[in-house]
Design a protein around this motif. Sequence first.
Motif, PDB file in Angstrom:
ATOM      1  N   LYS A  52     -25.006  18.084   6.647  1.00 34.46           N
ATOM      2  CA  LYS A  52     -24.957  19.550   6.562  1.00 34.46           C
ATOM      3  C   LYS A  52     -26.363  20.164   6.607  1.00 34.46           C
ATOM      4  O   LYS A  52     -26.627  21.072   7.390  1.00 34.46           O
ATOM      5  N   THR A  53     -27.245  19.653   5.753  1.00 38.46           N
ATOM      6  CA  THR A  53     -28.607  20.198   5.701  1.00 38.46           C
ATOM      7  C   THR A  53     -29.332  19.943   7.015  1.00 38.46           C
ATOM      8  O   THR A  53     -30.041  20.811   7.527  1.00 38.46           O
ATOM      9  N   THR A  54     -29.126  18.760   7.580  1.00 37.14           N
ATOM     10  CA  THR A  54     -29.771  18.442   8.859  1.00 37.14           C
ATOM     11  C   THR A  54     -29.325  19.435   9.930  1.00 37.14           C
ATOM     12  O   THR A  54     -30.151  19.926  10.703  1.00 37.14           O
ATOM     13  N   CYS A 189     -27.262  29.443   4.931  1.00 41.38           N
ATOM     14  CA  CYS A 189     -27.231  29.365   3.470  1.00 41.38           C
ATOM     15  C   CYS A 189     -26.905  27.928   3.096  1.00 41.38           C
ATOM     16  O   CYS A 189     -25.758  27.498   3.244  1.00 41.38           O
ATOM     17  N   ASP A 190     -27.899  27.168   2.666  1.00 39.37           N
ATOM     18  CA  ASP A 190     -27.685  25.748   2.369  1.00 39.37           C
ATOM     19  C   ASP A 190     -27.393  25.548   0.886  1.00 39.37           C
ATOM     20  O   ASP A 190     -28.297  25.474   0.079  1.00 39.37           O
ATOM     21  N   GLU A 191     -26.144  25.476   0.548  1.00 48.01           N
ATOM     22  CA  GLU A 191     -25.691  25.323  -0.839  1.00 48.01           C
ATOM     23  C   GLU A 191     -26.403  26.316  -1.751  1.00 48.01           C
ATOM     24  O   GLU A 191     -26.981  25.913  -2.763  1.00 48.01           O
ATOM     25  N   PRO A 192     -26.336  27.604  -1.441  1.00 50.84           N
ATOM     26  CA  PRO A 192     -27.151  28.580  -2.169  1.00 50.84           C
ATOM     27  C   PRO A 192     -26.769  28.738  -3.633  1.00 50.84           C
ATOM     28  O   PRO A 192     -27.543  29.293  -4.404  1.00 50.84           O
TER      29      PRO A 192
HETATM   30 MG   LIG Z   1     -27.699  19.058   1.872  1.00 55.13          MG
END
Ligand SMILES: [Mg+2]
Length: 334
Positions: A52-54, A189-192
């Motif tokens: 996901k983050t990638t 929005c990465d796991e905000p």
């Molecule tokens: Mg992540």
Amino acid sequence: MILKVDKVKKYFPIKKGIFLLTAGYVRALEEVSFEISEGQTIGVVGESGCGKTTLGRVIAKVYDATSGRIFYTPHGKENNAIAQAAEIRKNTEKQIMKNYRKDVQMIFQDPYNSLDPRMTIGDILAEPLQVHKVCSSEAALNETVSQLLLKVGLYPEYASRYPHEFSGGQRQRISIARAIALHPRMIICDEPTSALDVSVQSQIINLLKDLQKEYQMAYLFISHNLDVIYHVSDWIMVMYLGNVVEIATPEALFEDPLHPYTSALMKAIPNWNPEERSLGETTLQGEPPSPIAPPSGCPFHTRCEFVMERCKTDKPRLSEIGQDRKVACHLRVQ
Ligand SMILES: [Mg+2]
Ligand SMILES: Nc1ncnc2c1ncn2[C@@H]1O[C@H](COP(=O)(O)OP(=O)(O)O)[C@@H](O)[C@H]1O
């Protein structure tokens, strides 16, 4: 359409020994494709390590993709999106790249590490405005910073303070203010909210939703929490081991999950218990396999209770099923 992601792959080389020879790859993303339009939220969900983050970082150009393409439609060109789209890559024209960086912002999970502790809140918020020369005078800059703080529910007086003086929720508000400073068209929005207290999480989500309405921003909203994803998304992409295994609207996905992995993820939500599930009671066993040596065939076959012989060798393609739905599973696509 703002953004089209076309078969994007990201492999991280694993370097070994004193000569740093490449000993293999972490296959963080495998041919991910989707589009996102103005004001739309695409939720991305999946277990930790699924990429996901990638995906967020490749889109934000923190990383270059290993292969695949990203197309971006500059502001005002949406009506003829395909013809006007610019490909975002290493040698993209400087001005397009500059606009892209302005238009696509990112908010991170950890509000404690994402703000420079040596800068005041005012300086943190002024920085993007100065880089993009948005304000014509010092007074205009200060006024814009005050307005940004008010927009995210903080006092303008906070501008002279430092990040350590704020709570996690307040810091995330500051990160949001920084992200919207340049009126972006899309925020990743990465796991905000995952590092925040439960009581603060919904406030931050509501703030993001209000700002989205006001500015018509698109969100790529990453979370491992399906409950949060359900409430924010127009579309949900379910990822497993670097692959998108299902795309659907929240209603379709929750009422009738088509992929056994989606179904298993749902089961993990304590207070979500639809009476009828198309694939029955699925549970997730063990850990996902390593992305360094992913399984052959379907990436989920080692944990799937409906596994068939062909799943072990033949990788299912993400295919359209009915209207507005895609799934990558041999049970569903013949
Ligand atoms: Mg992540
Ligand atoms: N910079 C990197 N170098 C090498 N491997 C990485 C890097 N970033 C992420 N990975 C690996 O890529 C995979 C996907 O990671 P990530 O995108 O952070 O997943 P998620 O955000 O879904 O938890 C993981 O196996 C992770 O260890």
